[in-house]
Enzyme design. Structure first.
Site, PDB file in Angstrom:
ATOM      1  N   ASP A  89       0.861  -1.189   0.000  1.00  0.00           N
ATOM      2  CA  ASP A  89       0.000   0.000   0.000  1.00  0.00           C
ATOM      3  C   ASP A  89       0.895   1.237   0.000  1.00  0.00           C
ATOM      4  O   ASP A  89       1.526   1.545   1.018  1.00  0.00           O
ATOM      5  CB  ASP A  89      -0.904   0.029   1.241  1.00  0.00           C
ATOM      6  CG  ASP A  89      -1.991  -1.041   1.226  1.00  0.00           C
ATOM      7  OD1 ASP A  89      -1.907  -1.961   0.390  1.00  0.00           O
ATOM      8  OD2 ASP A  89      -2.901  -0.953   2.063  1.00  0.00           O
ATOM      9  N   LYS A 151      -6.877   3.246  -2.757  1.00  0.00           N
ATOM     10  CA  LYS A 151      -7.191   3.180  -1.319  1.00  0.00           C
ATOM     11  C   LYS A 151      -7.461   4.590  -0.814  1.00  0.00           C
ATOM     12  O   LYS A 151      -6.722   5.526  -1.153  1.00  0.00           O
ATOM     13  CB  LYS A 151      -6.028   2.537  -0.573  1.00  0.00           C
ATOM     14  CG  LYS A 151      -6.184   2.485   0.945  1.00  0.00           C
ATOM     15  CD  LYS A 151      -4.978   1.782   1.575  1.00  0.00           C
ATOM     16  CE  LYS A 151      -4.973   1.898   3.080  1.00  0.00           C
ATOM     17  NZ  LYS A 151      -3.789   1.266   3.703  1.00  0.00           N
ATOM     18  N   LYS A 180     -10.146   0.052  -1.891  1.00  0.00           N
ATOM     19  CA  LYS A 180      -9.959  -0.248  -0.467  1.00  0.00           C
ATOM     20  C   LYS A 180     -10.389   0.962   0.347  1.00  0.00           C
ATOM     21  O   LYS A 180      -9.870   2.062   0.165  1.00  0.00           O
ATOM     22  CB  LYS A 180      -8.503  -0.597  -0.164  1.00  0.00           C
ATOM     23  CG  LYS A 180      -8.252  -0.872   1.326  1.00  0.00           C
ATOM     24  CD  LYS A 180      -6.834  -1.365   1.572  1.00  0.00           C
ATOM     25  CE  LYS A 180      -6.528  -1.482   3.051  1.00  0.00           C
ATOM     26  NZ  LYS A 180      -5.154  -1.997   3.312  1.00  0.00           N
TER      27      LYS A 180
END
Length: 212
Positions: A89, A151, A180
């Site tokens: 991430d 995300k 996400k």
């Protein structure tokens, strides 16, 4: 709905200890979460703990500000993968987003993705700091760069995921990116709202509370 398989069971506090990581991984095994998400210094340890399970080890790159150089993000990603991370991430350079340097963002993500190869790359855009226009152009840069997820948040800024942002990202990405939702998701009803709105994964430190 197998809610547990949406959850990245997360512990990114500065004060996290080995005991905390042990507990996190045991909870992930007990509840069969999608992954644990830990700081880079704990990736190898978590990978060893989870090697007999199908639970992924996720870590963060350029976290939490995104202001690191591209080279340092590439190095971080490579080291994390060597240590056993199966998902990365990374945080975009928010300054580039605010200056509308979207090509810079695309180029940086592309370079990190080249390091990741088949490893899943999720790109944190810190939605609370961006206009809808900026979210749209950043998502297009992520798509162009070949990453796997957008995300919402680090959880360390002024706001986290919102249902409205998930709906917007779903519309913008149009199936070209997974989504996400992270930051501030503390209970089952909020998690289900996010999933219903379009989230494919939930980043939360409250995974056990959510599934219980």
């Amino acid at each position: 709905m197998n809610l547990n398989k949406y959850i990245d069971h997360t512990l990114l506090k500065q004060t996290a200890t080995i005991d905390d990581i042990n507990k996190l991984c045991k909870e992930a095994i007990a509840h069969n979460f999608a992954s644990v998400c830990v700081n880079p210094c704990f990736v190898k340890y978590a990978s060893d703990l989870l090697k007999s399970s199908d639970i992924k080890v996720c870590t963060v790159v350029g976290f939490p500000l995104g202001a690191n150089s591209t080279l340092s993000k590439m190095y971080e990603a490579n080291l994390a993968i060597t240590d056993g991370a199966s998902e990365i991430d990374m945080v975009i350079n928010i300054s580039d987003a605010k200056m509308h340097n979207f090509k810079n963002i695309e180029d940086e993500i592309k370079k990190v993705k080249q390091v990741c190869k088949s490893i899943v790359l999720k790109v944190i855009i810190e939605t609370c700091l961006l206009s809808d226009y900026e979210k749209k152009l950043v998502c297009q840069a992520i798509i162009n760069a070949g990453a796997d997820f957008v995300k919402t948040s680090t959880g360390f800024s002024s706001g986290g995921a919102t249902v409205e942002d998930i709906r917007l990202l779903k519309t913008i990405c149009d199936g070209k990116l997974k989504i996400k939702a992270s930051g501030g998701i503390k209970n089952k009803s909020t998690a289900i709202e996010m999933i219903t709105a379009g989230a494919d994964r939930i980043g939360t430190s409250s995974g056990v509370e959510i599934v219980k």
